[in-house]
Write a protein that holds these residues in place. Structure first.
Motif, PDB file in Angstrom:
ATOM      1  N   GLU A 122      -2.984   4.158   1.925  1.00 45.69           N
ATOM      2  CA  GLU A 122      -3.996   4.206   0.874  1.00 45.69           C
ATOM      3  C   GLU A 122      -4.369   2.777   0.547  1.00 45.69           C
ATOM      4  OE1 GLU A 122      -3.545   5.413  -3.606  1.00 45.69           O
ATOM      5  OE2 GLU A 122      -3.722   7.254  -2.395  1.00 45.69           O
ATOM      6  N   ILE A 123      -5.555   2.364   0.963  1.00 48.56           N
ATOM      7  CA  ILE A 123      -5.942   0.958   0.902  1.00 48.56           C
ATOM      8  C   ILE A 123      -7.385   0.840   0.449  1.00 48.56           C
ATOM      9  CG2 ILE A 123      -6.395   1.085   3.398  1.00 48.56           C
ATOM     10  CD1 ILE A 123      -5.887  -1.895   3.570  1.00 48.56           C
ATOM     11  N   SER A 124      -7.666  -0.131  -0.410  1.00 41.15           N
ATOM     12  CA  SER A 124      -9.032  -0.334  -0.895  1.00 41.15           C
ATOM     13  C   SER A 124      -9.921  -0.840   0.240  1.00 41.15           C
ATOM     14  CB  SER A 124      -9.042  -1.331  -2.058  1.00 41.15           C
ATOM     15  OG  SER A 124      -8.482  -2.565  -1.658  1.00 41.15           O
ATOM     16  N   PHE A 125     -11.215  -0.633   0.102  1.00 44.50           N
ATOM     17  CA  PHE A 125     -12.145  -0.969   1.186  1.00 44.50           C
ATOM     18  C   PHE A 125     -12.129  -2.455   1.510  1.00 44.50           C
ATOM     19  CE2 PHE A 125     -16.346  -2.650   2.294  1.00 44.50           C
ATOM     20  CZ  PHE A 125     -16.506  -2.061   3.549  1.00 44.50           C
ATOM     21  N   SER A 144      -3.255  -9.357  -7.503  1.00 47.99           N
ATOM     22  CA  SER A 144      -3.384  -7.923  -7.688  1.00 47.99           C
ATOM     23  C   SER A 144      -4.764  -7.518  -8.187  1.00 47.99           C
ATOM     24  CB  SER A 144      -2.333  -7.424  -8.687  1.00 47.99           C
ATOM     25  OG  SER A 144      -2.503  -8.046  -9.937  1.00 47.99           O
ATOM     26  N   LYS A 168      -9.866  -4.622   1.256  1.00 44.51           N
ATOM     27  CA  LYS A 168      -8.672  -5.068   1.960  1.00 44.51           C
ATOM     28  C   LYS A 168      -8.645  -4.556   3.405  1.00 44.51           C
ATOM     29  CE  LYS A 168      -5.718  -5.665  -2.089  1.00 44.51           C
ATOM     30  NZ  LYS A 168      -4.443  -5.302  -2.756  1.00 44.51           N
ATOM     31  N   LYS A 169      -9.312  -3.451   3.643  1.00 48.17           N
ATOM     32  CA  LYS A 169      -9.375  -2.884   4.990  1.00 48.17           C
ATOM     33  C   LYS A 169     -10.452  -3.563   5.831  1.00 48.17           C
ATOM     34  CE  LYS A 169      -9.899   1.585   7.323  1.00 48.17           C
ATOM     35  NZ  LYS A 169     -10.119   3.045   7.131  1.00 48.17           N
ATOM     36  N   PHE A 182       0.815  -1.198   0.000  1.00 46.86           N
ATOM     37  CA  PHE A 182       0.000   0.000   0.000  1.00 46.86           C
ATOM     38  C   PHE A 182       0.856   1.258   0.000  1.00 46.86           C
ATOM     39  CE2 PHE A 182      -2.137  -3.237   2.700  1.00 46.86           C
ATOM     40  CZ  PHE A 182      -3.112  -3.607   1.790  1.00 46.86           C
ATOM     41  N   ALA A 235      -8.825  -6.865  -8.241  1.00 48.41           N
ATOM     42  CA  ALA A 235      -9.667  -6.183  -7.255  1.00 48.41           C
ATOM     43  C   ALA A 235     -10.661  -7.129  -6.599  1.00 48.41           C
ATOM     44  CB  ALA A 235     -10.425  -5.024  -7.918  1.00 48.41           C
TER      45      ALA A 235
END
Length: 250
Positions: free
Chosen positions: A211-214, A131, A216-217, A15, A133
């Protein structure tokens, strides 16, 4: 058989660091996340294999000794290291822990298998490209474990019926009760399940800014820690056998 494995990787590899964290701060996050996993394993008396990103290894002597002292296995995680670097760090690490490093985790075709064999590895854990999405991508079904050129080669486990891979995000996102059913079904088919999570998934992303996609969070940090402990409890209650990689692949 459940093969519990954890990848020790700095979060800045995956990230963008938007919190201005220094390299030492990032390393400390990785160390604390790994220690949290170790506490969970110790509380359930379960042993696992830790795949450490090769460039991090020279900075983690104390953590590596702790992992070994608690009965776990150390293996290598390859991202972009050269064969020369792998050979040098493998030699130094084996002198540190007084044990042979038997395994390496890498993408398929990262190195020729003869080169891996020359470095005295006995097994290779292959990882798919993650990688994309959408983490539920189905993979082509492959033999879960094969012997080639004197090496045990393990592919990622895939659910018997849904064909969903057992990658890191599946455990994070999927309801635990469904995941446990997948595990039972896959063990019946393949005799084992290869489980893995990444150390950065235990990061508190509300505190440490990346900065992380939802997706992954979602369910990361303490929520994932609680979910892991519940899963380990289920393994013991269900009396499922579990093993370090080196005890299974030889």
């Amino acid at each position: 058989m459940v093969l519990l494995t954890f990848n020790i990787i700095n979060p800045d590899w995956a990230f963008k660091n938007i919190g201005g964290l220094r390299n030492q701060d990032l390393l400390e996050i990785t160390i604390q996340n790994t220690k949290a996993v170790l506490r969970s394993l110790e509380s359930k008396e379960i042993r696992a294999t830790f795949f450490i990103e090769i460039s991090l290894i020279p900075q983690l002597d104390t953590l590596i000794k702790k992992i070994i002292d608690e009965g776990h296995e150390i293996s290598f995680y390859h991202i972009d290291s050269s064969l020369e670097e792998i050979e040098r760090i493998k030699k130094n690490t084996e002198e540190l822990i007084e044990k042979q490093i038997r395994g390496i985790r890498m993408k398929e075709n990262a190195f020729d298998l003869n080169e891996i064999l020359h470095l005295r590895f006995t097994y290779v854990s292959l990882i798919e490209e993650t990688s994309f999405a959408f983490p539920f991508k189905r993979f082509e079904r492959k033999a879960p474990i094969i012997e080639k050129n004197g090496l045990s080669i393990l592919h990622e486990s895939i659910s018997r019926y849904s064909q969903i891979p057992y990658n890191d995000f599946i455990f994070q996102i999927m309801p635990l009760s469904y995941y446990e059913k997948m595990v039972v079904e896959t063990i019946k088919k393949d005799d084992f399940v290869l489980f893995y999570l990444n150390s950065w998934q235990f990061t508190d992303f509300d505190k440490d800014k990346f900065e992380i996609s939802f997706f992954k969070k979602y369910n990361s940090g303490q929520k994932l820690q609680d979910k892991l402990e519940a899963f380990l409890t289920w393994i013991n209650e269900a009396e499922l056998a579990h093993s370090r990689m080196k005890d299974f692949a030889f």
